[in-house]
Design a protein around this motif. Structure first.
Motif, PDB file in Angstrom:
ATOM      1  N   ASN A  72      -3.746   6.403   1.702  1.00  0.00           N
ATOM      2  CA  ASN A  72      -2.723   5.352   1.605  1.00  0.00           C
ATOM      3  C   ASN A  72      -3.241   3.968   1.982  1.00  0.00           C
ATOM      4  O   ASN A  72      -2.633   2.967   1.593  1.00  0.00           O
ATOM      5  CB  ASN A  72      -1.493   5.712   2.450  1.00  0.00           C
ATOM      6  N   GLU A  73      -4.339   3.890   2.686  1.00  0.00           N
ATOM      7  CA  GLU A  73      -4.903   2.583   3.012  1.00  0.00           C
ATOM      8  C   GLU A  73      -5.685   2.092   1.792  1.00  0.00           C
ATOM      9  O   GLU A  73      -6.491   2.827   1.213  1.00  0.00           O
ATOM     10  CB  GLU A  73      -5.831   2.721   4.233  1.00  0.00           C
ATOM     11  N   ASN A  74      -5.445   0.860   1.383  1.00  0.00           N
ATOM     12  CA  ASN A  74      -5.967   0.378   0.099  1.00  0.00           C
ATOM     13  C   ASN A  74      -7.487   0.454  -0.009  1.00  0.00           C
ATOM     14  O   ASN A  74      -8.023   0.830  -1.061  1.00  0.00           O
ATOM     15  CB  ASN A  74      -5.488  -1.052  -0.159  1.00  0.00           C
ATOM     16  N   LYS A  75      -8.199   0.079   1.057  1.00  0.00           N
ATOM     17  CA  LYS A  75      -9.664   0.088   0.984  1.00  0.00           C
ATOM     18  C   LYS A  75     -10.191   1.514   0.828  1.00  0.00           C
ATOM     19  O   LYS A  75     -11.114   1.763   0.050  1.00  0.00           O
ATOM     20  CB  LYS A  75     -10.261  -0.581   2.219  1.00  0.00           C
ATOM     21  N   HIS A 100      -8.565   4.084  -0.443  1.00  0.00           N
ATOM     22  CA  HIS A 100      -8.216   4.545  -1.781  1.00  0.00           C
ATOM     23  C   HIS A 100      -9.151   3.942  -2.833  1.00  0.00           C
ATOM     24  O   HIS A 100      -9.608   4.635  -3.746  1.00  0.00           O
ATOM     25  CB  HIS A 100      -6.767   4.170  -2.101  1.00  0.00           C
ATOM     26  N   GLN A 154       0.845  -1.171   0.000  1.00  0.00           N
ATOM     27  CA  GLN A 154       0.000   0.000   0.000  1.00  0.00           C
ATOM     28  C   GLN A 154       0.896   1.241   0.000  1.00  0.00           C
ATOM     29  O   GLN A 154       2.110   1.143   0.148  1.00  0.00           O
ATOM     30  CB  GLN A 154      -0.931   0.046   1.203  1.00  0.00           C
ATOM     31  N   SER A 192       3.112  -4.929   4.897  1.00  0.00           N
ATOM     32  CA  SER A 192       3.117  -5.410   6.289  1.00  0.00           C
ATOM     33  C   SER A 192       3.840  -6.739   6.417  1.00  0.00           C
ATOM     34  O   SER A 192       3.985  -7.267   7.523  1.00  0.00           O
ATOM     35  CB  SER A 192       1.677  -5.544   6.788  1.00  0.00           C
ATOM     36  N   ASP A 220      -8.487  13.456   3.119  1.00  0.00           N
ATOM     37  CA  ASP A 220      -7.769  12.640   2.152  1.00  0.00           C
ATOM     38  C   ASP A 220      -8.424  12.756   0.784  1.00  0.00           C
ATOM     39  O   ASP A 220      -9.606  13.064   0.650  1.00  0.00           O
ATOM     40  CB  ASP A 220      -7.761  11.172   2.586  1.00  0.00           C
TER      41      ASP A 220
END
Length: 500
Positions: free
Chosen positions: A118-121, A123, A97, A373, A112
């Motif tokens: 920046n968090e995939n969900k 975005h 991510q 991660s 944002d």
């Protein structure tokens, strides 16, 4: 008692120093197996210094050539110049991510956008709400772009065509093309241009303000903990306001006025990109934020590609002759006064020129780090979880194994000579200029290609171009985006009797 107090203070100081030393050593150790400049193992100063220099984009290529495809450039940073690995890392199912670095590009510290989430969900949700707006551009928004192309051609005809009567009247491509892309994006996005082309200047000072912000933003992004300060009242008071009459605040005000019309009591209905945003599940604040992203992301990048294209074509006689030959032949049958996008896409050499321009000088060259991660192996090198993995755009786009030994040279013919399998691989890598085929693909990519095809066709149909000062054709600096200054070009009319 005093002795005890002094002893306690000394013990606390010693404990703090020990903690700092241990923390630094642990940070050094986790990436100590990855080569790089010695200072990069201990400090962010290597990145900081080269960002300030404005030459980070070419330095990233050089550092990977010196140390290898995966190079350490900071305590928790590596850079990769392997095309296959960057495509994998940027792919939808890679597990990566965006890193917190992207938060530095929030123009509203509390909000944002598709650029900064920046968090995939998160975005993915924002992106899914924007798709209908951007995808509709090619279906029903070609006319507004054509209108801006005609306006730009009119400005060139009135102010910048040189001949023996009026003498040399240079055009600064660093300015004029940005005026065009600003108005083209505004016309498509908000239903009307902002007037940059007619005025042929930065009428509100907004573009100058954005260029001035590039370096501070790039540096701030290196220190995510500091981003929280942007939300404090003293700092918020210093940020641009929509009520201002100049600078970025004026641009914010223009965007806000258009948004207010769509949410007002009368609710003005449009057929533009903004209307699709309004009809989505985004909040009003998010719609305003995305309007600003559209104006920023859809202007500097395309303007950079346009001026680089004219420069490379004008300084390569064989390329110019080949392109103008194709343009001249097509001019007898294509739409007038501006070629249709579908027609431009059928001109193979024109499309090869566009691909080559985006390859030789990518319009977006920021670090764009991704994190995972999980531990990963990149080019055979173990990269621990949580490491910022940046890309080296010039190293990737000029990869000799893929693009040939002449990868540092502007040569559109490579796109026409490549075997189908190799061409597919070349296009996949070149597409990274707009993150094509990845989770973070630029939503305005197709519009950028449309503008490039139309403008280059019409310019080289009508005019010849030479750099006004061939010894020093321009000055440039790069802080994620490239700013060209004094990029003066001398324009003369072609005398081939071609109908325009």
């Amino acid at each position: 008692m005093a002795l005890l107090n002094n002893t306690a203070v000394l013990a606390a100081a010693a404990a703090f120093v020990s903690w700092v030393i241990v923390s630094r050593v642990r940070t050094w150790y986790r990436l100590c197996h990855i080569p790089g400049p010695p200072i990069a193992a201990w400090s962010i100063l290597w990145i900081f210094r080269h960002q300030i220099s404005g030459r980070m984009c070419i330095r990233m290529k050089a550092i990977c050539e010196q140390y290898g495809p995966v190079t350490r450039i900071g305590p928790n940073w590596v850079i990769c110049n392997d095309p296959a690995e960057i495509r994998r890392i940027w792919s939808v199912h890679s597990g990566y991510q965006r890193s917190p670095w992207y938060k530095g590009f929030r123009f509203d510290p509390s909000q944002d956008s598709v650029l900064t989430a920046n968090e995939n969900k998160a975005h993915h949700f924002i992106r899914s709400q924007l798709l209908s707006g951007y995808n509709g551009v090619l279906n029903n928004q070609e006319k507004p772009v054509d209108e801006q192309v005609v306006k730009m051609l009119g400005v060139i005809e009135r102010k910048y065509v040189s001949d023996s009567v009026v003498g040399v009247r240079p055009m600064d491509m660093g300015k004029t093309f940005l005026h065009f892309t600003q108005d083209a994006t505004a016309a498509v996005g908000f239903g009307q241009s902002f007037g940059y082309i007619e005025a042929d200047r930065d009428i509100f000072g907004g573009m100058a303000a954005l260029e001035a912000m590039m370096l501070p933003v790039q540096l701030l992004a290196l220190f995510p903990p500091l981003l929280a300060l942007l939300k404090t009242p003293p700092i918020m008071a210093l940020l641009p306001k929509p009520t201002e009459s100049q600078g970025l605040g004026r641009l914010l005000g223009l965007i806000k006025a258009h948004v207010d019309e769509r949410y007002g009591e009368t609710k003005v209905q449009g057929t533009d990109v903004l209307q699709r945003f309004v009809e989505s599940k985004l909040s009003r604040a998010q719609v305003e934020a995305e309007g600003l992203v559209m104006m920023i992301g859809g202007t500097d990048t395309t303007a950079t590609a346009l001026r680089c294209a004219v420069f490379y074509i004008a300084t390569n006689a064989s390329v110019c002759r080949r392109l103008q030959g194709e343009v001249d032949a097509a001019s007898l049958t294509v739409a007038r006064p501006v070629i249709a996008d579908s027609e431009a896409k059928r001109l193979l050499y024109l499309q090869a020129v566009i691909k080559e321009v985006l390859r030789i000088w990518p319009p977006i060259t920021g670090l764009m780090p991704k994190i995972s991660s999980n531990d990963d192996v990149i080019c055979g090198v173990k990269v621990p979880a949580g490491t910022n993995v940046a890309w080296a755009p010039f190293g990737i786009m000029r990869n000799r194994a893929l693009f040939g030994d002449d990868a540092d040279r502007f040569e559109p013919q490579r796109w026409l000579d490549a075997e189908p399998a190799r061409l597919k691989e070349m296009e996949a890598v070149q597409g990274l200029a707009f993150a094509a085929g990845t989770r973070w693909e630029c939503l305005g990519r197709r519009m950028a290609y449309m503008e490039l095809g139309k403008v280059l066709f019409e310019l080289f149909l009508r005019y010849d171009f030479t750099m006004t000062d061939p010894i020093k054709p321009f000055e440039w600096i790069n802080h994620g985006f490239t700013v060209h200054e004094h990029m003066n070009v001398t324009i003369t009319k072609r005398r081939l009797g071609v109908a325009v």
